[in-house]
Design a protein around this motif. Structure first.
Motif, PDB file in Angstrom:
ATOM      1  N   PHE A   1       3.259   6.277   4.398  1.00 18.72           N
ATOM      2  CA  PHE A   1       3.036   5.014   4.305  1.00 18.72           C
ATOM      3  C   PHE A   1       1.185   4.395   4.793  1.00 18.72           C
ATOM      4  O   PHE A   1       0.995   3.389   4.525  1.00 18.72           O
TER       5      PHE A   1
ATOM      6  N   LEU B   1      10.458  -3.555   8.464  1.00 19.07           N
ATOM      7  CA  LEU B   1      11.192  -2.858   7.176  1.00 19.07           C
ATOM      8  C   LEU B   1      12.533  -1.562   7.452  1.00 19.07           C
ATOM      9  O   LEU B   1      12.012  -0.980   7.939  1.00 19.07           O
TER      10      LEU B   1
ATOM     11  N   LYS C   1       1.130  -3.973  -6.495  1.00 20.91           N
ATOM     12  CA  LYS C   1       1.331  -2.587  -5.875  1.00 20.91           C
ATOM     13  C   LYS C   1       0.501  -1.306  -6.229  1.00 20.91           C
ATOM     14  O   LYS C   1      -0.676  -1.951  -7.087  1.00 20.91           O
TER      15      LYS C   1
ATOM     16  N   LEU D   1       2.675  -4.058   4.927  1.00 22.51           N
ATOM     17  CA  LEU D   1       3.798  -3.169   3.851  1.00 22.51           C
ATOM     18  C   LEU D   1       2.970  -2.087   3.597  1.00 22.51           C
ATOM     19  O   LEU D   1       1.998  -2.135   2.772  1.00 22.51           O
ATOM     20  N   PRO D   2       3.668  -1.162   3.427  1.00 17.61           N
ATOM     21  CA  PRO D   2       3.456   0.270   2.882  1.00 17.61           C
ATOM     22  C   PRO D   2       3.673   0.497   1.498  1.00 17.61           C
ATOM     23  O   PRO D   2       3.702  -0.362   0.570  1.00 17.61           O
ATOM     24  N   ASN D   3       2.121   1.150   0.552  1.00 21.80           N
ATOM     25  CA  ASN D   3       2.175   1.153  -0.330  1.00 21.80           C
ATOM     26  C   ASN D   3       1.669  -0.025  -1.176  1.00 21.80           C
ATOM     27  O   ASN D   3       2.344   0.084  -2.700  1.00 21.80           O
ATOM     28  N   THR D   4       0.808  -0.113  -1.007  1.00 24.83           N
ATOM     29  CA  THR D   4       0.814  -1.472  -1.498  1.00 24.83           C
ATOM     30  C   THR D   4      -0.497  -2.179  -1.448  1.00 24.83           C
ATOM     31  O   THR D   4      -1.306  -1.410  -0.853  1.00 24.83           O
TER      32      THR D   4
END
Lengths: 162, 777
Positions: free
Chosen positions: B695, B760, A159, A53-56
């Motif tokens: 990302f 995603l 997050k 998951l990006p941005n985590t």
């Protein structure tokens, strides 16, 4: 007893073994053993990769497909600040329910099921905020320490921007 | 008991539909369409609500609805004029009815005097028309209610009596009674009403007793029940109506129309004959020869319904007598009811064992017949009106939708597994898969059509909102709705209400100016908000437009800077500024008003819409107005996407937002001072977002081997996403990330691919908005 500040929503599922005892699933991260209440555990499965998951934060390993629903996986080692686990097929994901959500935590291995008395739960020694934040209490088993994981705390703050 | 709960649930379902209908009708009535059809629809809705409420004993609701109904009745027959005051009162009354319904549903008790003020106003208006001498009239009626509606069981009690009756009473003894025409005083004002309910009357929550009471209001009344059709107890259905009634009515200036009006709500559930006395009633006076009776039956079911109780009762008897002749008579018009009727009669005469009372013998067998053909006629009526519907639990539909979605995915996975090699070897299998693909598509479309609903159900709530807003703000606002029959998936519609409310509030509060200001600007004093829905490809566009002031960009930018949403050294484009109103915690209202301006409005719009896979775009013209466009997917279940690779991870981009794709080697990139890149496409410059970089992933591919996905989010602004690979198109089921995690920036959700991995969904619009924030940080 007071030290076990398990939240309402998972604390009340302990009635299985009786008022005063608690069953735990014990798992290991490196040399250390930790435990979660058995009633919160939904499933234990081998690590089979996850979609990042990006941005985590780095302890969010990504998401997996658990029979049609998407479940996030948290890397417990990374959550403790020890850097990311390099998972192999031998690593294990413990899927648990936290509140109304299902999450998985990545651990090295599941070792045992422990039955402990509530009276044997000790307070976490004051000192490091991370310890008191992430652990609900400590018990002794086979003369080794087992830390009781506070799942809510583990999941929080995932997050990037908090 | 659970049966009763089921009925209640159905009743409340119906109530909410009826309330929607009321909203709709009043929106039109308020718009000046004050024709009789609309009034009748309103009247029917209120009457149905009242009827059900009476059955369940919600006395508060019944009382209020009745007073309301009385007023409506007066309006309908012209005794009360439909002035704006009356309309407003009615709209207020709808709210009260809704409150009553809600209270009844949740089992709460409303204050005893709740709605009393309105009720008194109804009475006052109604009384105004009745003249002072009947002052106590309306009050009396209302008092009567509790009595009027409690005795639901009375019908059963009556029915019980009826059961007992025919067993002892030989038919012969009863019949003369019915044939016995009442004395006929030949003076005007005497009416004879034959009321023959069909079997299903009770199941429509109608109660003859209420009708008689209403008739009693018209004048002197004398009711005789006709019990000849009551079958023996063994054949007796407890919920059927076996009785019919003859009512003689006297009132000096009574008209046939007035009498028929009483029976308006049982129309179709019974036959009514209204005859002024003095006119001879043929069937009673002169017996009709049997064959004629048969022909009547053949010709149309309605004829049968129109037969008076006596005719129906007597016809079978004669049929039996002339059984051999009957089939012949029936032949020319070979219609079902006639044949079965005749056959039945034949059968009876042939096989019925002799009974102690010969006349009574055919009777019980024949008795169910009129009702049965009555039902048949009713069904026929339904058929001709075209729409037949069933009520299905939404859960059940959802389950089917989910399974069909999974089926579609599995099918597309199977298709993907077929490589060239396999295709060449197993042609039959390929053909089978193609058929499967077609069938699943069809299945999916049909299932989605089941759940589709016109947006009307949401739109119809908006006129009231605008009305309230206009009152609160002192502005003059008119709402126009267009395309309210556009159909969208029910789940999307449910998510639409909040965002639309916020958008309209925003337009009314911030967009439309005060009447004076509008006048000074040379605009019409009345501001217009236009709400429209249309389908555009695989999307539904919902547009909220106003002719107000437009967005005050200077203020928006200033506020955004103050709140740190935009860095001081960045000058966003006009479009980017407009889009800022959707940022969390943003509000431009000079003073926090109680309508909008708590700064929670517009970001709710964005997050709600994103949640269902849609996007929001706003355009504004200073001094002329603004337009907000919601782009929604037709369905939530299945999304057509393009599967791409970023780093090593699969991502999907909704196909609906993709304009074109190209290889990076063939694309022309340029640098801009901020350090970013723009892409030149046919003379147009487009912002470039390197998804891997955004990302935080590493692209292992050489820049020239990567791909550009040119996307168009809502509005004209395009954006070019740079991805590492393009894998192909497919259909996916959207899965929520928030269910077990939380919203992640730049990600609209997740989906499960054929191989079981999670991919995603890229939130194209989110990436762009995020870009501004990131520059700010």
């Amino acid at each position: 007893m007071e030290a076990l500040s398990l939240r309402e929503d998972n604390g009340d599922k302990t009635a299985v073994v009786g008022q005063n005892t608690l069953q735990l699933i014990a798992f290991s991260i490196g040399e250390q053993t930790y435990g979660v209440e058995i009633t919160t555990v939904r499933e234990i499965r081998a690590w089979n990769g996850a979609t990042p998951l990006p941005n985590t934060r780095d302890f969010v390993r990504g998401v997996i497909n658990l029979r049609g629903t998407i479940v996030p996986i948290f890397d417990l080692r990374a959550r403790f600040g020890d850097g990311q686990t390099s998972p192999t097929k031998n690593h294990v994901v413990v899927v648990m329910s936290v509140g109304d959500k299902w999450v998985g935590i990545l651990v090295d291995a599941v070792s045992d099921i422990l039955t402990v008395s509530r009276e044997d739960i000790h307070n976490v020694p004051e000192g490091n905020a991370i310890d008191t934040e992430l652990l609900n209490g400590i018990i002794t088993h086979d003369s080794r320490m087992v830390g009781l994981i506070d799942l809510h705390a583990v999941v929080n703050g995932a997050k990037l921007d908090g | 008991m659970s049966d009763l709960d089921d009925f209640k649930a159905t009743y409340f379902d119906e109530c909410s539909e009826l309330m929607n209908e009321l909203e709709e009708q009043f929106a039109a009535i308020e718009g000046g369409e004050r024709d009789a059809d609309r009034l009748n629809a309103v009247f029917r809705a209120i009457h149905s609500i009242k009827g059900g409420a009476g059955a369940f004993g919600f006395s508060g609701l019944v009382g209020f609805a009745h007073a309301y109904e009385t007023l409506l009745d007066y309006v309908r027959d012209g005794r009360v004029e439909m002035t704006d005051d009356v309309v407003n009162l009615c709209i207020r009354a709808n709210d009260i009815v809704a409150d009553h319904i809600n209270a009844a549903q949740s089992g709460e008790e409303l204050d005893a005097d709740y709605g009393q003020e309105e009720k008194q106003r109804f009475d006052a208006i109604a009384r105004g028309q009745r003249g002072g001498d009947e002052d106590e009239w309306s009050g009396e009626i209302i008092e009567e209610f509790d009595i009027e509606f409690t005795p639901v069981r009375v019908e059963l009690a009556v029915a019980d009596d009826e059961v007992a009756e025919p067993i002892e009473a030989p038919v012969a003894a009863v019949e003369p009674d019915t044939f016995d025409a009442p004395p006929m005083p030949v003076e005007p004002g005497h009416w004879e009403v034959r009321f023959t309910p069909y079997r299903q009357l009770y199941s429509r929550a109608n109660d003859p007793l209420l009708l008689f009471r209403e008739l009693a209001v018209l004048g002197e009344i004398n009711v005789r029940a006709i019990l000849t059709d009551i079958p023996p107890l063994s054949d007796f259905e407890p919920f059927g109506v076996y009785c019919s009634w003859e009512i003689s009515l006297f009132a000096p200036d009574l008209t046939e129309a007035a009498i028929r009006e009483v029976f308006e709500f049982v129309d179709g559930d019974c036959s009514i004959e209204v005859v002024p006395l003095g006119h001879v009633v043929p069937p009673a006076a002169a017996p009709v020869p049997a064959p004629v009776a048969v022909v009547q039956v053949e010709k149309a079911d309605e004829n049968l319904m129109a037969l008076t109780e006596d005719e129906v009762a007597s016809a079978p008897v004669r049929l039996v007598a002339e059984a051999p002749a009957a089939p012949a008579a029936a032949e020319p018009v070979a219609e079902e009811p006639a044949l079965s009727f005749a056959d039945l009669a034949n059968e009876i005469s042939a096989s019925a064992p002799p009974r102690p009372v010969p006349v009574a013998a055919p009777k019980p067998a024949a008795a169910p017949k009129p009702a049965a053909s009555g039902e048949g006629g009713e069904e026929g009526g339904n058929r001709s009106s075209g729409v037949q519907s069933i009520r299905v639990d939404l859960d059940k539909v959802d389950r089917v939708v989910n399974m069909v979605s999974e089926l579609v995915i599995t099918q597309s996975m199977l298709t993907q597994q077929m490589d060239e090699n396999l295709r060449a070897r197993y042609t039959e299998l390929v053909r089978g898969l193609e058929v499967l693909a077609q069938t699943t598509r069809g299945l999916q479309d049909s299932v989605m059509a089941i759940r589709a609903q016109p947006v009307k159900s949401v739109f119809s709530r908006m006129p009231r909102l605008v009305r309230e807003l206009a009152t609160k703000t002192g502005k003059k606002i008119k709402l126009e709705t267009i395309g309210e029959n556009t159909e969208i998936d029910k789940t999307v519609i449910e998510q639409l209400s909040d965002p639309l409310t916020h958008m309209i509030r925003n337009s009314a509060d911030h967009g439309i100016e005060d009447p004076e200001k509008r006048k000074a600007r040379g605009k019409s004093e009345i501001g217009t908000i236009r709400l429209s829905a249309e389908q555009a490809g695989g999307n539904i566009l919902i547009i909220v437009e106003d002719d107000g002031n437009g967005i005050n960009r200077e203020r928006v930018l200033q506020l955004a800077r103050d709140k740190g949403l935009v860095a001081p050294d960045i000058t966003p484009t006009d479009e980017q500024i407009d889009q800022l109103i959707f940022a969390p915690g943003f509000s431009t209202a000079d003073a926090v008003s109680d309508i909008s301006g708590r700064g929670v409005g517009m970001d709710v719009v964005l997050s709600n819409i994103k949640k269902i896979g849609g996007s929001v775009h706003v355009r504004s013209w200073t001094g002329k107005g603004s337009r907000m466009t919601l782009r929604l997917p037709l369905t939530l279940a299945v999304l057509d996407v393009m599967l791409v690779k970023v780093g090593e991870s699969p991502y999907v981009v909704p196909l609906s937002s993709i304009v074109e794709t190209m290889q990076c080697s063939g694309a022309i990139f340029e640098r801009v001072p901020s350090g970013g890149q723009v892409l030149q496409v046919r003379g147009e410059y487009v912002q470039v977002i390197d998804v891997a970089q955004r990302f935080g992933m590493h692209s292992t591919k050489a820049p020239d081997d990567r791909f550009v996905v040119l996307c168009e989010s809502e509005g004209s602004q395009k954006v070019a996403l740079v991805v590492d690979d393009i894998i192909g198109q497919q259909q996916v089921v959207i899965k929520s990330l928030e269910e077990n995690f939380e919203q992640v920036e730049g990600i609209a959700g997740g989906t499960i691919l054929g191989d079981g991995n999670v991919a995603l969904i890229v939130d194209v619009q989110g990436l762009r908005v995020h870009q501004i924030h990131q520059n700010a940080a």
